[in-house]
Design an enzyme around this catalytic site. Sequence first.
Site, PDB file in Angstrom:
ATOM      1  N   ASP A 128      39.084  54.114  73.108  1.00 53.23           N
ATOM      2  CA  ASP A 128      38.538  54.340  74.251  1.00 53.23           C
ATOM      3  C   ASP A 128      39.548  54.169  75.395  1.00 53.23           C
ATOM      4  OD1 ASP A 128      35.961  55.146  74.660  1.00 53.23           O
ATOM      5  OD2 ASP A 128      35.223  53.164  75.570  1.00 53.23           O
ATOM      6  N   ASP A 420      24.331  46.112  71.323  1.00 54.40           N
ATOM      7  CA  ASP A 420      23.818  45.492  69.954  1.00 54.40           C
ATOM      8  C   ASP A 420      22.468  44.917  70.276  1.00 54.40           C
ATOM      9  OD1 ASP A 420      24.940  43.223  71.379  1.00 54.40           O
ATOM     10  OD2 ASP A 420      25.905  42.612  69.594  1.00 54.40           O
TER      11      ASP A 420
END
Length: 705
Positions: A128, A420
Amino acid sequence: MDLNKWQSLKKRMVINRVHALIHGAALAALFYYRITSISKSVPHLLIFAAELILSFQWLLSQGAKWNPVSRTACPDRLPADDNLPSVDVFVCTTDPVKEPSLGVMNTVISAMALDYPPHKLHVYLSDDGGSPVTFRAVKEAWGFAKMWIPFCRKYMVNNRCPQAYFLTEQTGDHHFLLEKTSIQNAYEDFKISLAKISAGTDSRVSKDHQPIIEVINDGDEMDKDPQMPLLVYVAREKRPSHPHHFKAGALNVLLRVSALLSNSPYILVLDCDMYCNDPKSARQAMCFHLDPNLSPDLAFVQFPQRFHNLCDKDIYDSEFRHAWEKWEGLDGLNGPILSGSGFYMKREALYRSQQLEKNVDTMKRFGSSKEFINSVYTHKKPNCMSDEQKEMEFLASCRYEKGSKWGEQVGFRYFAVVEDYFTGLNLHCEGWKSVYYESSRARPGFLGTAPENLGEALVQQGRWFVGLNQVAFSKYSPLVYGVLKMPIWQSMCYAENAFSSISFLPLYILALLPQISLLRGIHLYPQLSSPFFFVFVFLFVSSQAKHLQEVLTTGYRTSTWITEQRMWTIRCFTAYLYANVNTIMDKIGWRKASFLLTSKAADEAAAELYRKGMYNFDAPSLLIVPMCTLYMINMGSFVAGIWQAGKGNGMMLIESLIPVFGIILNLPLLQGMVVRKDKGRVPTNVSIVSLLLSSIVMAYASFAT
């Protein structure tokens, strides 16, 4: 024959339910006492509010204890390798300084070496930060993996993370030892290469770059070496003017890019420091995903997160034993909460709801790529396209998701930084189920790196609870959104996690109010002569005994019970407090929630203190000052209480026992302020500031009218 088995943990279930009944009755008696005897004074109202909040959290915790189960996988009953589904592995990294390339590449290599048909295994590394260090390192990793993977398969190596493997002594015949020595020398060369890359390459993280996608092992090379899985480097496009949605955004790019290259029906997600410790984890997960009784509704199989660098005295409670115990309880409902890393996800679950969907506009839902939309509905590996590279770069661009349902109804969800938890909440609300599976305590499926100093641990946990607060105090609150879409027990479990940080309120009240009442001579609790005195004593003993029983039942020692108690109070006074402050600032527009990366770089001084079981208090002052101030207040108030009792003013027993409990529980803090002289002691300036603040509080409490 069944691919898996499960059994209800009946003994634990009976103990939990009986304790809930008795403890609940005692709480009812406490409420009766408070309601019938409470005065309208602020101290009494505050202490009752603290008891209500703790009781509310206790009630929510019962959902995860109602029906615990245990599961067993039978991978030897799986179909032949040619009939197994393919698996994509997603590994996410961002910063080669905080996440050193050697550790990241060990994770990548361990995933490539899983005991699974190599032509059905595809590993994607999301960088990233778009760092040249990571890009060059992954090419070096591919070169070493070409030697390492055949060696692992030839000798059926169990530990397929090279860094961990070479730390242990290996025995075998002459040929094995010769080959092992050769591989170890190659690994040392690999490490030197990575060190040279890190030293000679700009390691700055880019926030403004084009998408970069490269298949490290191209098609021709795969044909030459069928033992090698696919390895792909992906750096999505980043622009300062476009939101990137942290880890969830990176995972969604991998989801789209992988759909054009491999389109595997199942996905393993790993943090960059969470290497594959058990090479059979993919086969174990397939025992649930391929079970015809489970598969239609099964979204993911969650493995526990264990850590290779924990010592016997896990003084920072980094293993989160209590969380995985709750996951067993959730497994008896509709399944555990999604937990960041070490889970095998069904790709289809990220594309659609289990609930009936009609007249879906595919372009508005999935974006404008026809090739990607075809991959959603064909469930097969797509044919090679002439402009495949261009299409993948388009899927990894900033503009692709605009006007689509990505992050809302498709893929990993964006609403909170805890992608998550929020994704798992939505999947369960959409009708999907999950499974919790632990292969073996002796050989966990995955091993990561836990923080080895207090500051890192608290910053990491503070980040989690900022994200949980985002969900708790929103329209997606499990007590509102969840109750309407999933069973009440499971909603309670999600709510327990979402609202866990509000514990800071009752803990601050209990760490200040009884102590001030000792100084002022205000009775907050019943006297020894009252029958309700024993209700309060019973509730304290009951909660502590139940916690100890849970620790011992799960195979841990009494020291774990003490550590969990201590770290819970520390989190309440620090991480929970600042998480709620951050949430309030976010709500009023003063500050946006952010994702703070936890450093995985080794700190030998901190690691040495950790191995000795010594707390490292060399942390940001904002974290340490509240703890030290409250500790000094508790010490001073206890001394004052004894002095008042000596003057014949009567002993306020419960008010005196509360600070005693806090003082004894947090003795390491006193040692850090007074006894220790090493680097990890409480800094002198922190002790001085804390002494001044505690003196002001105690002086005001003593002399204010």
